[in-house]
Write a protein that holds these residues in place. Structure first.
Motif, PDB file in Angstrom:
ATOM      1  N   LYS A 181      23.091  44.565 -15.626  1.00  6.22           N
ATOM      2  CA  LYS A 181      22.442  45.691 -14.946  1.00  6.22           C
ATOM      3  C   LYS A 181      21.185  46.129 -15.695  1.00  6.22           C
ATOM      4  O   LYS A 181      20.152  46.413 -15.091  1.00  6.22           O
ATOM      5  CB  LYS A 181      23.405  46.871 -14.796  1.00  6.22           C
ATOM      6  N   MET A 182      21.279  46.184 -17.016  1.00  9.40           N
ATOM      7  CA  MET A 182      20.127  46.599 -17.808  1.00  9.40           C
ATOM      8  C   MET A 182      19.019  45.559 -17.746  1.00  9.40           C
ATOM      9  O   MET A 182      17.831  45.914 -17.668  1.00  9.40           O
ATOM     10  CB  MET A 182      20.543  46.874 -19.253  1.00  9.40           C
ATOM     11  N   LYS A 222      18.354  43.563 -15.260  1.00 12.77           N
ATOM     12  CA  LYS A 222      17.733  43.717 -13.938  1.00 12.77           C
ATOM     13  C   LYS A 222      16.803  44.928 -13.914  1.00 12.77           C
ATOM     14  O   LYS A 222      15.687  44.865 -13.396  1.00 12.77           O
ATOM     15  CB  LYS A 222      18.821  43.860 -12.872  1.00 12.77           C
ATOM     16  N   ASP A 223      17.251  46.034 -14.513  1.00 12.30           N
ATOM     17  CA  ASP A 223      16.446  47.251 -14.546  1.00 12.30           C
ATOM     18  C   ASP A 223      15.158  47.049 -15.354  1.00 12.30           C
ATOM     19  O   ASP A 223      14.076  47.456 -14.932  1.00 12.30           O
ATOM     20  CB  ASP A 223      17.265  48.400 -15.136  1.00 12.30           C
ATOM     21  N   GLU A 283      12.746  44.875 -13.264  1.00 14.34           N
ATOM     22  CA  GLU A 283      12.120  45.610 -12.160  1.00 14.34           C
ATOM     23  C   GLU A 283      11.075  46.592 -12.663  1.00 14.34           C
ATOM     24  O   GLU A 283       9.965  46.662 -12.131  1.00 14.34           O
ATOM     25  CB  GLU A 283      13.187  46.329 -11.343  1.00 14.34           C
ATOM     26  N   ARG A 284      11.416  47.350 -13.694  1.00 17.13           N
ATOM     27  CA  ARG A 284      10.479  48.349 -14.224  1.00 17.13           C
ATOM     28  C   ARG A 284       9.237  47.677 -14.818  1.00 17.13           C
ATOM     29  O   ARG A 284       8.117  48.163 -14.654  1.00 17.13           O
ATOM     30  CB  ARG A 284      11.157  49.213 -15.279  1.00 17.13           C
TER      31      ARG A 284
END
Length: 93
Positions: free
Chosen positions: A27-28, A30-31, A34-35
């Motif tokens: 999850k991290m 992916k975050d 994206e950011r």
């Protein structure tokens, strides 16, 4: 099993198992991807290159042309590969 909540640097939920660590890392990652890609698109819109991507291209291109680079920089696709690895977990007091 409750996945808990991941915010900033804290996880609230069940026991932190290797499976849960993998879920959090994914999850991290992916975050971060994206950011980072959003940030890079904003740089391109503003016609700024604070990461020096143009300099890296110049060093690897024999007939580099700054004028041409300035024209294409805003439209080139930039992909980020992010891998988050949690090295330790535990309780912070």
């Amino acid at each position: 099993m409750d996945e808990g909540v991941v915010e900033n640097r804290e996880y609230t939920g069940d026991e932190v198992t290797p499976k849960m660590i993998k879920i959090i890392e994914d999850k991290m990652s992916k975050d971060v991807k994206e950011r980072s890609e959003n940030l890079l698109r904003n740089f391109q819109k503003l016609h700024v290159d604070p990461l020096g991507i143009g300099e890296q291209v110049r060093m690897r291109t024999r007939s580099w042309d700054k004028k041409k680079w300035d024209e294409v920089y805003t439209s080139i696709p930039i992909n980020v590969n992010a891998k988050v690895e949690i090295l330790e977990s535990g309780v912070v007091e």
